[in-house]
Write a protein that holds these residues in place. Structure first.
Motif, PDB file in Angstrom:
ATOM      1  N   ALA A 158       3.638  -4.042  64.532  1.00  0.00           N
ATOM      2  CA  ALA A 158       4.723  -4.909  63.865  1.00  0.00           C
ATOM      3  C   ALA A 158       3.972  -6.109  63.253  1.00  0.00           C
ATOM      4  N   VAL A 159       4.449  -6.443  62.223  1.00  0.00           N
ATOM      5  CA  VAL A 159       3.839  -7.735  61.485  1.00  0.00           C
ATOM      6  C   VAL A 159       4.834  -9.044  61.448  1.00  0.00           C
ATOM      7  N   LEU A 160       4.134 -10.118  61.715  1.00  0.00           N
ATOM      8  CA  LEU A 160       4.729 -11.307  61.962  1.00  0.00           C
ATOM      9  C   LEU A 160       3.954 -12.145  60.935  1.00  0.00           C
ATOM     10  N   VAL A 161       4.943 -12.977  59.953  1.00  0.00           N
ATOM     11  CA  VAL A 161       4.134 -13.641  58.644  1.00  0.00           C
ATOM     12  C   VAL A 161       4.738 -15.100  58.931  1.00  0.00           C
ATOM     13  N   GLU A 162       3.715 -16.224  58.909  1.00  0.00           N
ATOM     14  CA  GLU A 162       4.033 -17.493  58.932  1.00  0.00           C
ATOM     15  C   GLU A 162       4.007 -17.745  57.646  1.00  0.00           C
ATOM     16  N   TRP A 163       4.839 -18.761  56.905  1.00  0.00           N
ATOM     17  CA  TRP A 163       4.910 -19.240  55.546  1.00  0.00           C
ATOM     18  C   TRP A 163       4.855 -18.147  54.576  1.00  0.00           C
ATOM     19  N   LEU A 164       6.085 -17.325  54.958  1.00  0.00           N
ATOM     20  CA  LEU A 164       6.210 -16.216  53.916  1.00  0.00           C
ATOM     21  C   LEU A 164       6.629 -16.718  52.655  1.00  0.00           C
ATOM     22  N   ASP A 165       7.423 -17.989  52.561  1.00  0.00           N
ATOM     23  CA  ASP A 165       7.916 -18.419  51.545  1.00  0.00           C
ATOM     24  C   ASP A 165       6.764 -18.712  50.595  1.00  0.00           C
ATOM     25  N   ARG A 166       5.680 -18.637  50.899  1.00  0.00           N
ATOM     26  CA  ARG A 166       4.447 -18.939  49.872  1.00  0.00           C
ATOM     27  C   ARG A 166       4.151 -17.813  48.991  1.00  0.00           C
ATOM     28  N   VAL A 167       4.575 -16.510  49.457  1.00  0.00           N
ATOM     29  CA  VAL A 167       4.281 -15.251  48.831  1.00  0.00           C
ATOM     30  C   VAL A 167       5.555 -14.548  49.172  1.00  0.00           C
ATOM     31  N   PRO A 168       6.792 -14.764  48.794  1.00  0.00           N
ATOM     32  CA  PRO A 168       8.036 -13.955  49.240  1.00  0.00           C
ATOM     33  C   PRO A 168       8.049 -12.573  48.718  1.00  0.00           C
ATOM     34  N   GLU A 169       7.236 -12.323  47.931  1.00  0.00           N
ATOM     35  CA  GLU A 169       7.098 -10.902  47.226  1.00  0.00           C
ATOM     36  C   GLU A 169       6.340 -10.087  48.422  1.00  0.00           C
ATOM     37  N   ALA A 170       5.815 -10.772  49.433  1.00  0.00           N
ATOM     38  CA  ALA A 170       5.098  -9.791  50.323  1.00  0.00           C
ATOM     39  C   ALA A 170       5.973  -9.106  51.103  1.00  0.00           C
ATOM     40  N   ALA A 171       7.158  -9.516  51.299  1.00  0.00           N
ATOM     41  CA  ALA A 171       7.978  -9.101  52.316  1.00  0.00           C
ATOM     42  C   ALA A 171       8.448  -7.729  51.740  1.00  0.00           C
ATOM     43  N   PRO A 172       8.748  -6.834  52.784  1.00  0.00           N
ATOM     44  CA  PRO A 172       9.170  -5.363  52.371  1.00  0.00           C
ATOM     45  C   PRO A 172      10.685  -5.467  52.203  1.00  0.00           C
ATOM     46  N   ARG A 173      11.265  -4.239  51.997  1.00  0.00           N
ATOM     47  CA  ARG A 173      12.778  -4.300  51.515  1.00  0.00           C
ATOM     48  C   ARG A 173      13.491  -4.556  52.795  1.00  0.00           C
ATOM     49  N   GLU A 174      13.115  -4.152  53.986  1.00  0.00           N
ATOM     50  CA  GLU A 174      13.936  -4.481  55.264  1.00  0.00           C
ATOM     51  C   GLU A 174      12.987  -5.217  56.006  1.00  0.00           C
ATOM     52  N   TYR A 175      13.616  -6.578  56.372  1.00  0.00           N
ATOM     53  CA  TYR A 175      12.978  -7.301  57.296  1.00  0.00           C
ATOM     54  C   TYR A 175      13.765  -8.214  57.760  1.00  0.00           C
ATOM     55  N   LEU A 176      13.145  -9.033  58.783  1.00  0.00           N
ATOM     56  CA  LEU A 176      13.932 -10.173  59.396  1.00  0.00           C
ATOM     57  C   LEU A 176      13.125 -11.468  59.032  1.00  0.00           C
ATOM     58  N   ARG A 177      14.068 -12.467  58.609  1.00  0.00           N
ATOM     59  CA  ARG A 177      13.417 -13.541  58.180  1.00  0.00           C
ATOM     60  C   ARG A 177      14.147 -14.765  59.068  1.00  0.00           C
ATOM     61  N   LEU A 178      13.138 -15.561  59.623  1.00  0.00           N
ATOM     62  CA  LEU A 178      13.393 -16.658  60.640  1.00  0.00           C
ATOM     63  C   LEU A 178      13.146 -17.765  59.905  1.00  0.00           C
ATOM     64  N   THR A 179      14.143 -18.767  59.930  1.00  0.00           N
ATOM     65  CA  THR A 179      13.766 -20.296  59.296  1.00  0.00           C
ATOM     66  C   THR A 179      14.118 -21.122  60.275  1.00  0.00           C
ATOM     67  N   LEU A 180      13.099 -22.093  60.469  1.00  0.00           N
ATOM     68  CA  LEU A 180      13.106 -23.104  61.570  1.00  0.00           C
ATOM     69  C   LEU A 180      13.134 -24.473  61.106  1.00  0.00           C
ATOM     70  N   SER A 181      14.107 -25.115  61.542  1.00  0.00           N
ATOM     71  CA  SER A 181      14.322 -26.323  61.248  1.00  0.00           C
ATOM     72  C   SER A 181      14.137 -27.447  62.267  1.00  0.00           C
ATOM     73  N   PRO A 182      13.470 -28.715  62.344  1.00  0.00           N
ATOM     74  CA  PRO A 182      13.501 -29.534  63.309  1.00  0.00           C
ATOM     75  C   PRO A 182      15.143 -30.302  63.695  1.00  0.00           C
ATOM     76  N   VAL A 183      15.498 -30.590  64.505  1.00  0.00           N
ATOM     77  CA  VAL A 183      16.922 -31.097  64.656  1.00  0.00           C
ATOM     78  C   VAL A 183      16.497 -32.019  65.871  1.00  0.00           C
ATOM     79  N   GLY A 184      15.764 -33.247  65.303  1.00  0.00           N
ATOM     80  CA  GLY A 184      15.419 -34.075  66.514  1.00  0.00           C
ATOM     81  C   GLY A 184      13.838 -33.761  66.836  1.00  0.00           C
ATOM     82  N   ASP A 185      13.645 -34.478  67.773  1.00  0.00           N
ATOM     83  CA  ASP A 185      12.052 -34.027  68.515  1.00  0.00           C
ATOM     84  C   ASP A 185      11.818 -32.659  68.897  1.00  0.00           C
TER      85      ASP A 185
END
Ligand SMILES: Nc1ncnc2c1ncn2[C@@H]1O[C@H](COP(=O)(O)OP(=O)(O)O)[C@@H](O)[C@H]1O
Ligand SMILES: [Mg+2]
Length: 161
Positions: free
Chosen positions: A108-135
């Motif tokens: 299994a492959v886990l890729v941090e900063w996928l948004d730097r090279v979005p074309e690296a993602a295969p056709r099927e994948y799970l995208r997780l976007t983390l955003s701070p909500v306070g500390d």
């Protein structure tokens, strides 16, 4: 960019909760799965991946080992490839690292900063976007593209919002 098959949002109130979410995901990952992580520095991407590694039964010492490689291979219940594209400029540079050959392979492959090279993602994948909500709190937006990623997402968050 196509429309996600399934979208879920979950909130983590602490680093420990993010870790637990990772552990549960790590217990579900199968060879061929691809998880892309997006979020600013300090969002919690690595924290989540450490949980995933634990859930996939990777020895803690392996994950802790410092290295400057683009891809960190871990031996767990299945092989786990942890990549960080922070310093990758574009697709050609990523291609040259050989990382793309790992996709859809034995682990299994886990890729941090996928948004730097979005074309690296295969056709099927799970995208997780983390955003701070306070500390301490983080919003984790999960988008599954494809049938297997959607099933993975459903199983992962079953009973968790
Ligand atoms: N809910 C949370 N989930 C994950 N990390 C959190 C949370 N709240 C605070 N943190 C802190 O944010 C930092 C996340 O660091 P890290 O996982 O390395 O981020 P990234 O890999 O996205 O740059 C850690 O210091 C962690 O303790
Ligand atoms: Mg990181």
């Amino acid at each position: 960019m196509s429309t996600p098959t399934l979208t879920r949002t979950v909130r983590s109130e602490s680093p420990e909760e993010t870790h637990r979410l990772g552990v549960r995901l790590g217990g579900l990952l199968q060879p061929g799965d691809f998880v892309g992580l997006i979020g600013d520095l300090g969002a919690g991407k690595t924290h989540l991946v450490r949980g995933v590694a634990e859930g996939a039964q990777v020895a803690r010492s392996e994950v802790a080992s410092p290295t400057f490689a683009i891809v960190y291979p871990y031996r767990g219940r299945i092989p786990l490839y942890h990549a960080d594209l922070y310093r990758i400029a574009d697709y050609d540079e990523l291609y040259a690292t050989g990382f793309l050959d790992l996709i859809g392979g034995d682990g299994a492959v886990l890729v941090e900063w996928l948004d730097r090279v979005p074309e690296a993602a295969p056709r099927e994948y799970l995208r997780l976007t983390l955003s701070p909500v306070g500390d301490e709190a983080r919003e984790l937006r999960a988008e599954a593209f494809g049938t297997r990623p959607a099933a993975l997402l459903t199983a992962w968050l079953a009973g968790n919002g």
